[in-house]
Design an enzyme around this catalytic site. Sequence first.
Site, PDB file in Angstrom:
ATOM      1  N   TYR A 434       1.290  -1.032  -0.320  1.00 17.79           N
ATOM      2  CA  TYR A 434       0.033   0.075  -0.043  1.00 17.79           C
ATOM      3  C   TYR A 434       0.775   1.390  -0.073  1.00 17.79           C
ATOM      4  O   TYR A 434       2.106   1.296   0.109  1.00 17.79           O
ATOM      5  CB  TYR A 434      -0.975  -0.181   0.606  1.00 17.79           C
ATOM      6  CG  TYR A 434      -0.559   0.147   2.485  1.00 17.79           C
ATOM      7  CD1 TYR A 434       0.543   0.053   3.145  1.00 17.79           C
ATOM      8  CD2 TYR A 434      -2.076  -0.666   3.208  1.00 17.79           C
ATOM      9  CE1 TYR A 434       0.687   0.138   4.358  1.00 17.79           C
ATOM     10  CE2 TYR A 434      -1.680  -0.627   4.839  1.00 17.79           C
ATOM     11  CZ  TYR A 434      -0.799  -0.627   5.048  1.00 17.79           C
ATOM     12  OH  TYR A 434      -0.206  -0.139   7.039  1.00 17.79           O
ATOM     13  N   GLU A 435      -0.064   2.553   0.091  1.00 13.21           N
ATOM     14  CA  GLU A 435       0.802   3.678  -0.293  1.00 13.21           C
ATOM     15  C   GLU A 435       1.725   3.130  -1.378  1.00 13.21           C
ATOM     16  O   GLU A 435       2.495   4.337  -1.781  1.00 13.21           O
ATOM     17  CB  GLU A 435       1.517   3.906   0.791  1.00 13.21           C
ATOM     18  CG  GLU A 435       0.640   4.669   1.904  1.00 13.21           C
ATOM     19  CD  GLU A 435      -0.008   5.725   2.014  1.00 13.21           C
ATOM     20  OE1 GLU A 435       0.726   6.866   1.111  1.00 13.21           O
ATOM     21  OE2 GLU A 435      -0.825   5.436   2.614  1.00 13.21           O
TER      22      GLU A 435
END
Lengths: 592, 592
Positions: A434-435
């Site tokens: 994620y990110e």
Amino acid sequence: MPTYTAPTKDLQFVLQDVLGVSSLDTPGYDELDADTTGAILEEAGKLAEGVLAPLNTVGDEQGCTLENGVVRVPDGFQEAYDQMREGGWMGLDADPEYGGQGMPVVMSMAVGEMFVSANMAFNMYQGLTHGAASAIHAHGTAEQKATYLPKMIDGTWSGTMNLTEPHCGTDLGLIRTKAEPQEDGTYKVSGSKIWISAGEHEMSDNIIHLVLAKIPGGPEGIKGISLFIVPKYIVNEDGSLGDRNAVTCGGLEKKMGIHGNATCVMNYDGATGYLIGDLHKGMRAMFTMMNDARLGVGLQGYAQAVVAYENALGFARDRLQGRDITGVKNPDGPADPIIVHPDVRRNLLMQKSFVEGARAFTLWGSTILDKVHREKDADADGLISLLTPVLKGFLTDKGFDTAVLAQQTLGGSGFTKEWGLEQFVRDARITMIYEGTNGVQSLDLVGRKLPANGGKPIMAFFDLVKTYCKENAEDPVLGKDFIEPLKAASKDLQEAGMYFMAEGMKNPNNALSGSYDFMHLFGHVCLGLMWCKMAKAAQARLDAGDTDTDFLNAKIATGKFYMARQLPETALHLARIKTGADTVMELDAANF
Amino acid sequence: MPTYTAPTKDLQFVLQDVLGVSSLDTPGYDELDADTTGAILEEAGKLAEGVLAPLNTVGDEQGCTLENGVVRVPDGFQEAYDQMREGGWMGLDADPEYGGQGMPVVMSMAVGEMFVSANMAFNMYQGLTHGAASAIHAHGTAEQKATYLPKMIDGTWSGTMNLTEPHCGTDLGLIRTKAEPQEDGTYKVSGSKIWISAGEHEMSDNIIHLVLAKIPGGPEGIKGISLFIVPKYIVNEDGSLGDRNAVTCGGLEKKMGIHGNATCVMNYDGATGYLIGDLHKGMRAMFTMMNDARLGVGLQGYAQAVVAYENALGFARDRLQGRDITGVKNPDGPADPIIVHPDVRRNLLMQKSFVEGARAFTLWGSTILDKVHREKDADADGLISLLTPVLKGFLTDKGFDTAVLAQQTLGGSGFTKEWGLEQFVRDARITMIYEGTNGVQSLDLVGRKLPANGGKPIMAFFDLVKTYCKENAEDPVLGKDFIEPLKAASKDLQEAGMYFMAEGMKNPNNALSGSYDFMHLFGHVCLGLMWCKMAKAAQARLDAGDTDTDFLNAKIATGKFYMARQLPETALHLARIKTGADTVMELDAANF
């Protein structure tokens, strides 16, 4: 059951001895004397150990449930949330104008490591709020700030980031969520967002969603994206909560880990939204938040490795199995503790040398970020922009690997739920994704950050390492065991950079095929530099007659291990990079 | 939902083109002509795809439950078990004298790959039976064989291996389970065993437990261990089932993966047992079974990577995100499939080059094992003994890593249960641990197998590689891209071996600190050799005018990737090995 002991002494060592935070001239750092940082770490450590860590297994086992649109969090999460809020921990580094404590980022990261090690899924609730509040602080109007920030900073309200849709994540230009302008200046937001961490729950009185959407008729693709504030409950002019907005949780994602965090499908059905930042400049606003968030995800990666290592070490000291080949070490027991065995030690030292190096790297990066935030220092901005994908990508890859190594230390016990190591592995896994996946981080590094500003930031980094090596080449402790390997690794990094410049011009795929290896090469050089700094700081205290010799000598010994055994990975990465795109691009997609 | 397509064409390529099984002079191999192996692979593939794969997610989600001593397996497992039994798949390579089909190991491994890729937790039920039956076949009396083998080989009864106890796993000399001799020649077995895969269930009519235990008054430690047959139901003289024996399942382990398999605590409370093999020679009997089992675990490791890669590839071809930097590839779509991006290709090629190399390595190893079983060939025995820890340790480490890479290809989807990649990762994780952790494998390799027989097996391996390189050095396809890298890697391996000889004599920790790196170095050389053989086989077919050019050229291209990008890891492992024990042993256990 896994245990967690807050590494306050190690954190204090990095803050005070390695980084010397109180002597840096960044505004606000003068408050970070050893007593103050020590006291804060101590208090946060108690909370992490006593309140958050005991809920980590509970969160994993119970997960979150959705009933009639209401998300229930695991037992004890509400009480812990309240305790964190009442202690003022949620606004540690937030603007005092809006009720924050105004501490530097480096302090909130040091504290954050402990909270994340203790309970990553729990800490994400406030982590997302922190990110959303940062974006409002940077891009909101004075009125928006006044409306939302005080309650977000004190945790009364929480926040989320809404980017991903079922058909797009990395390529946000494809998003379909739309925001239709209304006569009163607000927008009606409609669409479906997925994987929204902390998207719905009742621990806070309101949830402030930040949502990327397109205004019909705007520019195509990424240039037509705007950012909107969409509160779960409309906020009345007097600050009280009004109607429920047309945003609902449509489902909870079933996932590998972080079960204690509610990962939601969020449905916006003509929800009232407020534009934040400039029209069609939503990506810029989102990236402000993302860059800081990436540092936080890097921290999550190594923080899971920290607690995994602690448990592996405890097991290795207790578990009696086999005998030391050079002579019995535990004659009164039926066998020796497995920490006597070279291969177990190798494994533990890989873990230890990573987590301590990663901690120093993250806190060093945080001091650079503080210079950006507090001094608007352009060089610092260039440097931290360059380092951000490395902090995110390298630390989460190695953090996961380290949790897997820790699990391995326990043998069969590592595979059982009872010992808890497998949860650290599952929870750590998301940080690589994620990110921005770590592949995307490596593209950001090589495609954007390397050529940024004519290559000034990367040249500044090379200078920084070069100067450090020059200054310490004759140091009796550092010289041979530390500086020489760092020089060799740094040379590999420069050679890779030169390869990209020369060959990437001819064919961009030559650079992109090596981007992932470059990110790891870069990460190793950074950790190598950190180990030099840690060894030097430890030696300085020893030279000054410090009596905590075991602790300080352990730093030097662990650093030697890293320099001798881990840093040489740079040569492998360089060798791979120099093979270019040929073998990567040759095979037709249909023939894989 | 994940999918599985049996790679029958790739398996056939390795069996027929690379290994040329039907032309080898091992007894029984003459039956392995292309039509026969093709037909068997086809049938097994259908079963794997149609029956086992659809139950893989079911098994993970439902797991096993224990109620009143009865273990319930997931829905559909009983029916699948019956189908496997009725098809004769369980006794594929078993002795025809006891109802087996008498096929070579290489064939049962080729088939086994598909079964394991489709559903590893399910396949373990018959895998354990296979191991137990092998031990009875090798060490049982004629009567024991006649009593147990026919029903185990046809799957009417199943089997288990009972080694681990709560306080010992690797160090079996510490076991406490005792076997008290009775006047009728039987033993009363008492004690508690943990982590017993397939320990209790009702899919088979009886379960034949093989149990390590100590006879009171026998030699201390490992030399006082004997092996016992302890059936769940006592078998009457006429072969019918008699009384329930005093062995019960005391609990099911909660674990990270392989939920479909019942991992049991087994309590023996004066259970009737029958000595198998010689008194106090239980470890030898157990090792017969373990060595073959380790090959099977190596297979499990890469088989999970196979199915993970398949799903990653499918995703990479379908998922539209971003544009090819060198020019749009899918102008009619909103974006290009992510397989156009160099970093995604790099990731996929790491997966593909590993799984195909691992498959060849495993099947090659199986042909060596067949020479041992069928010809009592001492050189083959030395070679496969040497290679076994490499097959187990390297293939499971890399198999897990590859499943993680495949999960990464899917980005956020890889973390969700819906896409199933996370299950492959969790299931693969156990393969690095059981049948001896990979650390233990590396000690076996360096401590036992390298010095075995005066180093004859390792010298034979070096000769084998050297001869291969010499014979193919001038080959226009192999020479530069394949043979040169293999020579370099093999040189690293030899240098590491020499380092161990020289430095390990001075201090055994110098060898043991490098054992894990040596195992990986060795694994890479083996996969490098396999890629040479595969490229050569593909080129031979191309030269002969074969029209399946895409398939064959893909083999060569994938091999080039492996040789250029993966094989250079050997230099890193050598560099680490040569740092010796200093940095590994310096830190006192108390100061970690």
